[in-house]
Design an enzyme around this catalytic site. Structure first.
Site, PDB file in Angstrom:
ATOM      1  N   HIS A   1       6.145  -5.945  11.713  1.00 48.61           N
ATOM      2  CA  HIS A   1       5.506  -4.630  11.774  1.00 48.61           C
ATOM      3  C   HIS A   1       5.067  -4.318  13.208  1.00 48.61           C
ATOM      4  CE1 HIS A   1       2.675  -1.361  10.587  1.00 48.61           C
ATOM      5  NE2 HIS A   1       3.425  -1.272   9.483  1.00 48.61           N
TER       6      HIS A   1
ATOM      7  N   ASP B   1       5.629   4.637   5.221  1.00 45.54           N
ATOM      8  CA  ASP B   1       6.551   3.675   5.830  1.00 45.54           C
ATOM      9  C   ASP B   1       6.687   2.404   5.007  1.00 45.54           C
ATOM     10  OD1 ASP B   1       3.834   3.208   6.636  1.00 45.54           O
ATOM     11  OD2 ASP B   1       4.523   1.828   8.183  1.00 45.54           O
ATOM     12  N   HIS B   2       5.999   2.351   3.870  1.00 46.52           N
ATOM     13  CA  HIS B   2       6.105   1.202   2.975  1.00 46.52           C
ATOM     14  C   HIS B   2       6.659   1.573   1.598  1.00 46.52           C
ATOM     15  CE1 HIS B   2       3.790  -1.732   5.505  1.00 46.52           C
ATOM     16  NE2 HIS B   2       3.456  -0.588   6.078  1.00 46.52           N
TER      17      HIS B   2
ATOM     18  N   HIS C   1       0.847  -1.194   0.000  1.00 38.21           N
ATOM     19  CA  HIS C   1       0.000   0.000   0.000  1.00 38.21           C
ATOM     20  C   HIS C   1       0.878   1.239   0.000  1.00 38.21           C
ATOM     21  CE1 HIS C   1       0.842  -0.673   4.258  1.00 38.21           C
ATOM     22  NE2 HIS C   1       0.355   0.514   4.570  1.00 38.21           N
TER      23      HIS C   1
ATOM     24  N   ASP D   1      -0.561  -4.223   5.824  1.00 34.82           N
ATOM     25  CA  ASP D   1      -1.267  -3.772   7.023  1.00 34.82           C
ATOM     26  C   ASP D   1      -2.745  -4.123   6.907  1.00 34.82           C
ATOM     27  OD1 ASP D   1       1.207  -2.748   7.505  1.00 34.82           O
ATOM     28  OD2 ASP D   1       0.576  -0.661   7.673  1.00 34.82           O
TER      29      ASP D   1
END
Length: 312
Positions: A269, A67-68, A63, A211
């Protein structure tokens, strides 16, 4: 197959955990590395590993939270500087291509290789002679996907002595039989590969989930998987926060793996709110549901060998 974690934190980097990224090392299988997510400073993390950016030929993004993805532009540029000239395929949600191209254009970053973009939806996003990769939407606060990586069955072991007894000479014909091809001998006799090889071996299945709250699609992606990589941003005592932020607890992850019939669970995570003693509790709680549970940290590496997961 190896899995190495380059960042195992949630939301923002901490002193002990960088943000999300992991490398699926398929060097023995196909000579390449697939990257899943690429948070800020992923290329810095790579410097402390044996991962070579030029070996990365596919990147899968779950996504578009920072932070990704914030490590992507830097990694793409460095891959070019380090001699990577082979095409790269990037898979991800709608909007990823536009963001990358605008960033590279604005920073005047020149790449020595072509990028193919695949906009991910529900269904098979990749299939070749070795693998099938399926994506399904998860339940987060923005569109987010999980990926199921299935290795196709491997050819059975060649029964060399049996083949030789049937008149096959030592040399290239044995190799053809091993690779699944029938061969014709000088006298016209046909030796079938199926008659001189063992049954095909089952390939591995890995589910790498972005997530998400606890959801049915996470279970579907993880069905009978050998390995499930699942976020564990919160613990059981903060489950009320997990749902409101579109995240999971350690117990959510364990129940996904349990209901999917998965063999191994890797908790990933993790929020920086937890201290080492909290993390130990989280791990022990999950292990009561899935005994083969591991809680990962940056640079942890796991090897799948002889249908068993080993931390190395």
């Amino acid at each position: 197959m190896h899995i190495q974690f380059l960042g195992t934190g949630a939301g923002m980097p901490s002193k002990t955990r960088n943000v999300s990224s992991l490398a699926l090392k398929l060097l023995e299988e196909i000579g390449s590395i697939w990257l899943f997510d690429c948070g800020e400073a992923t290329q810095h993390q790579i410097l402390h590993t044996t991962v070579k950016p030029r070996k990365i030929d596919k990147i899968f993004i779950t996504h578009l939270h920072g932070d990704h993805i914030y490590g992507l532009p830097g990694l793409l540029g460095s891959r070019s500087f380090l001699g990577g000239d082979q095409p790269l395929t990037i898979y991800g949600p709608k909007g990823l291509k536009e963001w990358i191209e605008l960033t590279l254009q604005t920073s005047q970053t020149h790449l020595n290789y072509a990028i193919e973009y695949v906009e991910v939806g529900e269904g098979i996003v990749l299939e070749d002679e070795n693998f099938i990769v399926t994506a399904m939407p998860l339940e987060h606060v923005v569109p987010c996907f999980g990926y199921r990586i299935e290795q196709k069955p491997l050819l059975g072991t060649l029964q060399v002595e049996k083949a030789i007894a049937l008149g096959v000479p030592k040399g290239p014909l044995l190799g053809q039989l091993k690779n699944g091809h029938n061969v014709t001998l000088e006298d016209g006799t046909i030796v079938r590969s199926v008659d001189v090889t063992d049954e095909p071996k089952k390939g591995f299945t890995v589910a790498i989930l972005g997530d998400t709250r606890y959801c049915e699609n996470a279970i579907k992606l993880s069905e009978n998987a050998d390995i499930v990589v699942h976020e564990s941003t919160f613990d059981h005592s903060t489950s009320n926060l997990a749902a409101s932020y579109g995240h999971s607890t350690n117990m959510d992850a364990a129940n996904v793996a349990l209901n999917a019939g998965a063999k191994n669970l890797l908790l990933n995570h993790l929020s920086a709110r937890f201290f080492p003693q909290d993390i130990e509790i989280m791990l022990n709680e999950a292990k009561k549901i899935i005994p083969n549970t591991f809680l990962v940290t940056d640079f942890d590496e796991f090897k799948w060998i002889h249908e068993k997961l080993e931390r190395i």
